[in-house]
Enzyme design. Structure first.
Site, mmCIF file in Angstrom:
data_model
loop_
_atom_site.group_PDB
_atom_site.id
_atom_site.type_symbol
_atom_site.label_atom_id
_atom_site.label_comp_id
_atom_site.label_asym_id
_atom_site.label_seq_id
_atom_site.Cartn_x
_atom_site.Cartn_y
_atom_site.Cartn_z
ATOM 1 N N LYS A 22 -5.913 -7.811 1.105
ATOM 2 C CA LYS A 22 -5.888 -7.086 2.452
ATOM 3 C C LYS A 22 -6.086 -5.669 1.992
ATOM 4 O O LYS A 22 -6.723 -4.774 2.576
ATOM 5 C CB LYS A 22 -4.594 -7.400 2.904
ATOM 6 C CG LYS A 22 -4.162 -6.544 4.213
ATOM 7 C CD LYS A 22 -3.045 -6.785 4.633
ATOM 8 C CE LYS A 22 -2.626 -5.978 5.919
ATOM 9 N NZ LYS A 22 -1.980 -4.832 5.495
ATOM 10 N N ASN A 23 -5.236 -5.097 1.188
ATOM 11 C CA ASN A 23 -4.979 -3.381 1.181
ATOM 12 C C ASN A 23 -6.464 -3.047 0.609
ATOM 13 O O ASN A 23 -6.751 -1.795 0.927
ATOM 14 C CB ASN A 23 -3.852 -2.903 0.270
ATOM 15 C CG ASN A 23 -2.566 -3.442 0.835
ATOM 16 O OD1 ASN A 23 -2.443 -3.580 2.291
ATOM 17 N ND2 ASN A 23 -1.523 -3.526 0.218
ATOM 18 N N ARG A 97 -3.032 -0.029 11.512
ATOM 19 C CA ARG A 97 -2.735 1.012 10.759
ATOM 20 C C ARG A 97 -3.919 1.376 9.815
ATOM 21 O O ARG A 97 -4.154 2.833 9.525
ATOM 22 C CB ARG A 97 -1.438 0.845 9.769
ATOM 23 C CG ARG A 97 -1.312 2.279 8.747
ATOM 24 C CD ARG A 97 0.337 2.081 8.514
ATOM 25 N NE ARG A 97 0.401 3.631 7.658
ATOM 26 C CZ ARG A 97 0.605 4.688 8.549
ATOM 27 N NH1 ARG A 97 1.074 4.635 9.852
ATOM 28 N NH2 ARG A 97 0.891 5.838 7.954
ATOM 29 N N ASP A 121 3.110 -2.327 10.551
ATOM 30 C CA ASP A 121 4.347 -2.492 10.310
ATOM 31 C C ASP A 121 5.623 -1.592 10.719
ATOM 32 O O ASP A 121 5.110 -0.665 10.787
ATOM 33 C CB ASP A 121 4.648 -2.878 8.766
ATOM 34 C CG ASP A 121 4.103 -3.983 8.391
ATOM 35 O OD1 ASP A 121 3.755 -5.120 9.199
ATOM 36 O OD2 ASP A 121 3.679 -4.100 7.124
ATOM 37 N N ASP A 320 5.412 -3.798 -1.776
ATOM 38 C CA ASP A 320 5.204 -4.974 -0.781
ATOM 39 C C ASP A 320 5.767 -6.293 -1.355
ATOM 40 O O ASP A 320 5.838 -7.314 -0.677
ATOM 41 C CB ASP A 320 3.695 -5.106 -0.855
ATOM 42 C CG ASP A 320 2.976 -4.248 0.139
ATOM 43 O OD1 ASP A 320 3.847 -3.456 1.061
ATOM 44 O OD2 ASP A 320 1.824 -3.675 0.209
ATOM 45 N N MET A 342 10.548 3.557 -1.197
ATOM 46 C CA MET A 342 9.327 3.919 -0.617
ATOM 47 C C MET A 342 9.379 3.802 0.912
ATOM 48 O O MET A 342 8.598 4.675 1.453
ATOM 49 C CB MET A 342 8.414 3.509 -1.364
ATOM 50 C CG MET A 342 8.044 3.929 -2.538
ATOM 51 S SD MET A 342 6.656 3.023 -3.727
ATOM 52 C CE MET A 342 5.229 3.770 -2.795
#
Length: 435
Positions: A22-23, A97, A121, A320, A342
């Site tokens: 996804k990222n 985002r 998120d 994550d 983070m």
């Protein structure tokens, strides 16, 4: 809103292939805006966040040709930059985002880029300063409309290369700056750059399109600006977050699972972090084999003190996966301190695990101590709601291991990051129904 009903306590077995990352996909898809030529992307995950971005590109005028499962050809030869100033775009861009990363390519190629305050998120404050400070360093003018939270950068005379030191190693910030700098005049150096595999993938793709980026994989990137970029074909890596999720699920449900084609060389410390929890992870070619676990013993530090697992920018442990590690630790033999450095609110889902019978002490918004049950006490089924993507999958793992039938609401959060998760779990023998 959709709901999952899950009968827990069932051992699973079989093979699973991870989806595309996804990222990485969110970065790679934005990069198609840098060229008028055709760009073919393979292994695109079929998930909400990625599909939203593809729709946004289409509304911008990008031509989209679907070639088959996970493969799409994009052509950005007639981009309608005026769409960025419409009410429709403000609504569409604000729900995702990843939409922030269209700004760099549009600024580089068209001299302007606009974006509403992006969604995503609810995991605490996620600043955009790194992105816009980078654009300003390249010569863009910045403006912000406080009334409707609308950001804009403009460089009608083009961007100019410069030296910059990022205030944080932001992955999306680095990606955005790199995409802007590849078409800037002169040389740009980016120090304290993120160096995640997905950022490396973006740089490799841009180089295959004709960009000149050196230092890929390090925190110092040197970018020689070029006049234009051409087309290419690119394959997205398997999703390391999903791979970690399957590892945690296998251990927690005491299942025997093989995860296929994981790209071991791009997993970094992820396998060894799960091994610290006592989970057996075997490498078989490019696959991960997880045998059935009757229990797993958390390792202590060398001096015997409690194990601490903390997130950090790559090559540290990805934030994550901290929620996955936390839920898996609830059935380990031993204790572990989870330190989420983070993000501000990612541990706030632990109250749901405590309701299920987990022994967790939340020290503050960033730290939690988990005291494992060693499977001597099974978690209890309950009704819960998914607050974000990663907490959602963690609650799903907890439900699959729990005694009784659990209900998870707001599963759109899980669908944002995990492709057909219920179908793939049923293929392994899980009893999960989408209502």
């Amino acid at each position: 809103m959709g709901t999952f009903k899950i009968e827990g306590g069932i051992r699973l077995k079989g093979e699973v292939k991870p989806q595309g990352a996804k990222n990485e996909a969110l970065q790679i898809l934005c990069a198609v805006l840098l060229t008028p030529e055709k760009v073919t992307i393979n292994n695109i995950p079929d998930i909400i966040d990625v599909n939203k971005l593809i729709t946004l590109l289409g509304n911008l005028g990008v031509k989209i040709q679907r070639n088959g499962e996970g493969s799409i050809t994009f052509q950005s030869d007639e981009v309608n930059v005026g769409y960025l100033e419409t009410e429709a775009f403000k609504k569409e861009g604000g729900s995702l985002r990843g939409s922030i990363m269209i700004v760099g390519p549009l600024l580089a190629r068209y001299g302007k880029g606009y974006i509403p305050k992006p969604g995503g998120d609810k995991i605490g404050r996620r600043r955009l300063d790194t992105h816009f400070e980078g654009f300003i360093n390249l010569g863009a003018k910045f403006r912000y409309n406080r009334e409707d939270h609308f950001y804009g950068v403009e460089a009608p005379d083009g961007l100019t290369g410069t030296d910059m030191l990022l205030d944080e190693a932001s992955v999306t910030g680095t990606a955005n700056i790199v995409m802007a700098a590849v078409l800037a005049k002169g040389t740009t150096t980016v120090y304290n750059a993120a160096c995640e595999p997905y950022l490396q993938q973006l740089c490799k793709m841009l180089n295959s399109m004709g960009a000149n980026i050196k230092g890929v994989g390090s925190n110092l990137l040197t970018i020689e600006g070029v006049e234009s970029l051409g087309g290419c074909s690119h394959r997205i890596l398997p999703d390391m977050i999903e791979i970690g999720s399957w590892i945690g699920l296998a251990a927690m449900t005491r299942s025997e699972i093989t995860i296929k084609d994981v790209s071991w060389d791009n997993l970094g410390v992820i396998p060894n972090t799960f091994r610290k929890l006592g989970i057996t992870i075997e490498r078989k070619g490019d696959d991960i084999y997880i045998p059935t676990h009757e229990n797993y013993q958390i390792k202590t530090d060398i001096d015997g003190s409690i194990l601490t697992i903390a997130d950090a920018p790559w090559p540290g442990f990805t934030p994550d996966l901290l929620s996955i590690v936390l839920v898996v630790a609830t059935q380990a033999n031993g204790d572990v301190l989870i330190h989420q450095k983070m993000f501000e609110s990612r541990l706030f889902f632990v109250d749901k695990l405590i309701d299920m019978g987990a022994k967790i002490m939340l020290c503050d918004p960033h730290r939690a101590v988990v005291m494992g049950h060693d499977f001597k006490s099974q978690l209890k089924a309950t009704t819960m709601s998914s607050p974000d993507i990663r907490a959602g999958i963690s609650l799903l793992i907890a439900a699959l291991s729990a005694k009784g039938t659990s209900t998870i609401q707001n599963i759109e959060q899980i669908d944002r990051g995990y492709e057909r998760i219920d179908e793939r779990l049923r293929a392994l023998g899980a009893n999960i129904v989408r209502v």
